[in-house]
Design an enzyme around this catalytic site. Structure first.
Site: not given
Ligand code: FPP
Length: 222
Positions: A12, A60
């Protein structure tokens, strides 16, 4: 000293990381992939047999189209470009979740990555993608039919054949599970970090492992 078989990650804080730098949420996701790479390397180094990343949840899908498409493109590009490297490093890719909802290109890339790495032995990297624990539990229950027992039920989870996580690490400052592995985390040691995912380092992981090793895990016994 506790044995360590499986570490799960809720990555996160990517969006906030990018926004904080004035570069937008997607920049945070791009950086997040670099952290994934580093953590896989550190896990191999630490001889952790299994790791699981919460890549994309069933919730998501509610995000803006531009962000979803960016994440899907990141995943597709990563597994297309890096597959040779992944094979060379002995990584076995395993998908937890429902791929059917994705476009055919990403479905194909992920299925191919799993197939080409099936026999790899160094580390299992589970990608929870279009994953939701409540959906997983309902579909497993339907499949189990009348012979309901813990063992029979667990055979129908996406995590069949996998030990439950020993450690769960969530970055980003919130202390919640967000519909991730609700059944499998029953006796997992939970670690919540304020750091955002792009700032998470192998050193942070090693510190947590050292703490974990000394915990008295009694599973309700004394
Ligand atoms: C959560 O942070 C992250 C995600 C929903 C996406 C995670 C995906 C990746 C890092 C890509 C993975 C790729 C591979 C190659 C495995 P958030 O967007 O909820 O952050 P926030 O809490 O700051 O909004």
């Amino acid at each position: 000293m506790n044995k360590l078989c499986h570490v799960a990650f809720i990555m996160d804080g990517n969006g906030r990381w990018g926004k904080k730098r004035g570069k937008g949420r997607n920049f945070g996701h791009l950086k997040g992939v670099e952290t994934v790479k580093k953590i896989v390397g550190a896990s191999i180094k630490s001889k952790i047999p299994i790791i699981t990343f919460y890549v994309f949840s069933s919730e998501n899908w509610e995000r803006p189209k531009n962000e979803k498409n960016y994440i899907f493109k990141l995943i597709n590009t990563y597994f297309t470009k890096e597959i040779k490297n992944i094979i060379k490093q002995g990584i076995k890719i395993n998908i937890l979740g429902e791929l059917n909802k994705f476009s055919s290109d990403i479905k194909l890339t992920l299925k191919k990555s799993a197939k080409l790495t099936k026999k790899n032995k160094k580390i299992v990297v589970n990608l929870a993608i279009n994953y939701g624990s409540k959906n997983e539990i309902i579909q497993a229950l339907k499949k189990t039919k009348k012979n309901i027992s813990i063992k029979n039920f667990e055979r129908n989870l996406y995590t069949k054949n996998l030990p439950n996580p020993d450690i769960l690490i969530r970055t980003g400052g919130y202390q919640r599970l967000s519909n991730f592995l609700l059944w499998q985390l029953a006796y997992t040691e939970l670690f919540f970090l304020k750091k955002l995912w792009p700032d998470f380092t192998p050193k942070d992981l090693f510190k947590i492992i050292n703490k974990y090793k000394k915990i008295n895990r009694n599973y309700g016994k004394i």
